[in-house]
Design an enzyme around this catalytic site. Sequence first.
Site, short mmCIF file in Angstrom:
data_model
loop_
_atom_site.label_atom_id
_atom_site.label_comp_id
_atom_site.label_asym_id
_atom_site.label_seq_id
_atom_site.Cartn_x
_atom_site.Cartn_y
_atom_site.Cartn_z
N ASP A 1 2.70 -4.09 10.70
CA ASP A 1 2.39 -3.60 9.72
C ASP A 1 1.41 -4.04 9.18
O ASP A 1 1.62 -5.63 8.65
CB ASP A 1 3.50 -3.52 8.15
CG ASP A 1 3.45 -3.46 6.85
OD1 ASP A 1 2.44 -3.20 6.66
OD2 ASP A 1 4.20 -2.51 6.49
N SER B 1 6.62 1.25 0.12
CA SER B 1 5.48 0.68 -0.14
C SER B 1 5.86 0.05 -1.50
O SER B 1 6.81 -0.68 -2.29
CB SER B 1 4.31 1.14 -0.01
OG SER B 1 2.97 0.46 0.11
N HIS C 1 2.39 0.71 8.77
CA HIS C 1 2.75 0.34 7.18
C HIS C 1 2.71 2.26 6.54
O HIS C 1 2.43 3.21 6.93
CB HIS C 1 1.68 0.64 6.43
CG HIS C 1 2.03 -0.54 4.36
ND1 HIS C 1 2.80 -0.95 4.35
CD2 HIS C 1 2.04 0.76 3.71
CE1 HIS C 1 2.63 -0.94 2.85
NE2 HIS C 1 1.96 -0.32 3.05
#
Length: 285
Positions: A236, A106, A264
Amino acid sequence: MAERAIERVVAVDGIELCTEAFGNPADPALLLIMGTGASMLWWEEGFCRLLAEGGRFVLRYDHRDTGRSTTYPPGRPGYTGADLVADAVRVLDGHGIAAAHVLGVSAGGALAQLLALGHADRVLSLVLVSTSAALPDGRELPPPTEEFLRFIASAQVDWADTDALVEYQVAYARLLAGGRRPFDEPAARSLVRQDVARARDFTASRHHDTLPEGELPHAPLSSIAVPTLVIHGTADPLFPLPHAEALAGRIPGATLLPLPDAGHGITRADWPTVVPAVLRHTAMR
């Protein structure tokens, strides 16, 4: 019995960064960089140990304002995104590591890209998970899903109420999971409770949402010269798959590993795929 992980606080430049190491220091180093507002606990211990058993010296650490690292007063973080990049260098220096393979997820994936651009001599390879390009190039990419945007716009939480805070964090974790696979709520709840209990001040993690960028590298992503693996869930909700495709296309020689129906981040269900892929990739140098 597995060896106990070694926790060490790296104290430098008036900052304390809590780190934890797994494996043999003589093995190639693998630095793990977590995302926005997340402590090192989100790199689950089992995941770290699997990488260490594969012959990597694994380092995870708490960003500032998370876990046991330096925490700042409400509304006054006193640091920038660029400082978070510099913190990765501080962690390497604190462990006497000249260069490491770097795995970021991320926002940690964006920090990893910036680390490779600004401190190329410290990075042996990159693994970028559930992330997007750290530097824009003007192309239009899909926004987060409508469900994600609705949650962010409508969710309210009393950060002084631990139970309410845990419920909010679990709901957010469920959302990030993407909705196409079963969600392990007990595991998520346990991890969130550990994270809240361990933090110096869990509410300080909100600083990450409003940090100024600071002085970032000006070099394009195309100047990244280390082997790069991009790993991305096809479900995601924050960064739809085209973000990963665009990112892999901008870094010379990068390869893309899609994770079918994954959301995610890296869940336990994907460890059998992700761990061997990371070990193969980081064996290149």
